[in-house]
Design an enzyme around this catalytic site. Structure first.
Site: not given
Length: 378
Positions: A188-189, A215, A309, A312
Site C-alpha cells: 500500500s503506502t 492499494h 498502513m 490488509d
C-alpha cells in the site's frame, strides 16, 4: 504536534484543507500558494509533512517535489487529479519520492471535501510518521551537495545512510513437481517504489507468475503497470479481464476492484472482481490470498507483504503459512510504513523478515531462478 504545510494555488482548496486539519488536535497547519513559496516555508518552518498540488504557477508540484527530495527530504502526500494525465503525474511524483497520494476533489470541492477528509487525515498522519528510504535518489543528492560544496555553498551535512541488514535468506524448499505455483504480493503506502525494487532484479524467465494487490484507485493501476513493465525484465500488465497466468509475468490488480484467482479449462486465471464492501482496502490482499488458497496447494504459494498502513494481507498470509505455504514480510528498517508487514510479523505469520533489497534474492533462491538485470527484456 504534527507540523503540516499545505501547498495549493487555489485559495478555496487551501481554506477547505485547512478546515479539515483544523479539526484535528495534533496538527499545526501552514500554507503556501506555489512551489516557490513552499521551498521558502520549508526552510523557515521545517514541517513534518506536506500536501502538494501538481498544477501550480511559477513552480509546479513536480518541480517543487524534485527540489525538496534532493535538498531537504520530507514526507509528501500529493493531491492528484483523477484523470489519466493526473495518474501519470502521480506515478512520476512517487518515483521522485512522494510517500503517498490522494485524489483531489473535482467539481464542487466544498461538497466532496467532507467525504475525502477522513482518508486524507489518515494518509497525512501516516505519512508524517513514514520512514523515507535514505538510499532513494542518494546518488543525485551526493552530486548536488558536491556541486554546492565546490561552489562554496554547501548545505549542512546529513548523516550518511547505513545499508539495510541483508540478513539470512529463508531456508525454503521449492515445492516439488509441476504445475508452477504463484507469488502473491501485497503493498500500500510506499508500494510503487517497493515494487520497483522487488520486480527489477527478477529475470524474464522467472518461473512463477506474480499477482500484485497494490492499494490504488482504478485510474492509477494502469499507469503503475505500464511503468513497471517499462522498468522490469518481467512482462507486467493490469488485470481488467480474465487473464491466463504465465511464468515471467506479473499481474497488477485493477484499482477499486479486487484481484482474485479462478480456474478455467486451460488452468488458473487472474480476474478483476467487484470490490468486497466488507473489506476496507482494494484491491484486497486478504481476498487475493484467500482466493489463491482455494485453487492452489498452499505449498505452491509464496506470500510477500510489503510497506503499507493498516493490516490488509496479514491475516490471510498467516493462514497461508499455517497451511504450509511460505511468507516473507518486509523488514521495518526499509518499509516506508511498517503497518501491513508488521501485523504479519506480530501474528507469527512470517517465515522470513527481510529488508526490501533482500526479497528478490530470496525469491530467486527459493525458486531456483537466477537474478536478472533491470530492463533485460528490453
Amino acid at each position: 504536534m504534527i507540523r503540516l504545510l499545505v501547498v495549493d494555488d487555489s485559495a478555496l482548496m487551501r481554506r477547505l484543507l485547512g478546515g479539515v486539519f483544523a479539526g484535528e488536535p495534533d496538527f499545526e497547519v501552514a500554507f503556501a500558494r506555489d512551489g516557490v513559496e513552499a521551498l521558502e516555508a520549508i526552510a523557515a518552518r521545517r514541517p513534518d509533512v506536506m500536501t502538494l498540488d501538481v498544477q501550480m504557477p511559477r513552480m509546479d508540484g513536480l518541480a517543487c517535489l524534485d527540489r525538496v527530495m534532493l535538498e531537504n527530504p520530507l514526507p509528501v502526500v500529493m493531491l492528484s487529479s483523477l484523470t489519466e494525465a493526473g495518474a501519470e503525474a502521480t506515478m512520476e511524483a512517487l518515483r521522485l519520492g512522494a510517500v503517498d497520494f490522494i485524489g483531489k476533489p473535482a467539481g464542487a470541492a466544498s461538497l466532496s471535501i467532507d467525504a475525502l477528509a477522513p482518508r486524507l487525515v489518515e494518509k497525512v498522519r501516516a505519512a508524517a510518521g513514514a520512514r523515507l528510504r535514505r538510499s532513494h535518489r542518494l546518488a543525485e543528492r551526493v552530486r548536488l551537495r558536491a556541486g554546492l560544496s565546490a561552489a562554496g555553498n554547501a548545505p549542512p551535512r546529513s548523516p550518511q545512510p547505513t545499508p539495510a541488514r541483508a540478513g539470512p535468506l529463508p531456508r525454503l524448499a521449492a515445492p516439488p513437481g509441476a504445475p508452477p505455483g504463484l507469488v502473491l504480493v501485497g503493498c500500500s503506502t510506499g508500494g510503487p517504489t517497493a515494487l520497483d525494487a522487488l520486480l527489477g532484479p527478477l529475470p524474464t524467465d522467472f518461473p512463477w507468475p506474480i499477482l500484485i494487490a497494490q492499494h490504488m484507485p482504478a485510474n492509477f493501476t494502469g499507469p503503475l503497470a505500464r511503468r513497471l513493465d517499462r522498468l522490469c525484465a518481467l512482462t507486467v500488465e493490469e488485470v481488467t479481464r480474465p487473464v491466463p497466468l504465465r511464468p515471467g509475468h506479473a499481474y497488477v490488480g485493477r484499482g477499486d476492484a479486487d484481484l482474485i484467482l479462478g480456474l478455467r479449462a486451460g488452468g488458473p486465471v487472474a480476474m478483476a472482481a467487484p470490490s468486497d464492501p466488507a473489506r476496507r482496502w482494494h484491491p484486497s490482499v486478504d481476498r487475493m490470498v484467500d482466493s489463491a488458497m482455494e485453487h492452489i496447494p498452499a505449498a505452491a504459494l509464496v506470500g510477500v507483504l510489503m510497506t503499507g498502513m493498516g493490516s490488509d494481507g496479514a491475516a490471510a498470509m498467516a493462514r497461508l503459512r499455517g497451511a504450509g505455504g511460505h511468507t516473507i514480510a518486509e523488514a521495518e528498517e526499509t518499509a516506508v510504513v511498517w503497518g501491513m508487514p508488521g501485523e504479519l510479523v506480530r501474528a507469527g505469520g512470517a517465515d522470513a523478515v527481510l529488508p526490501l533489497d533482500g526479497i528478490a534474492p530470496a525469491l530467486a533462491a527459493l525458486l531456483g531462478a537466477p537474478e536478472g538485470a533491470r530492463g533485460a527484456r528490453r
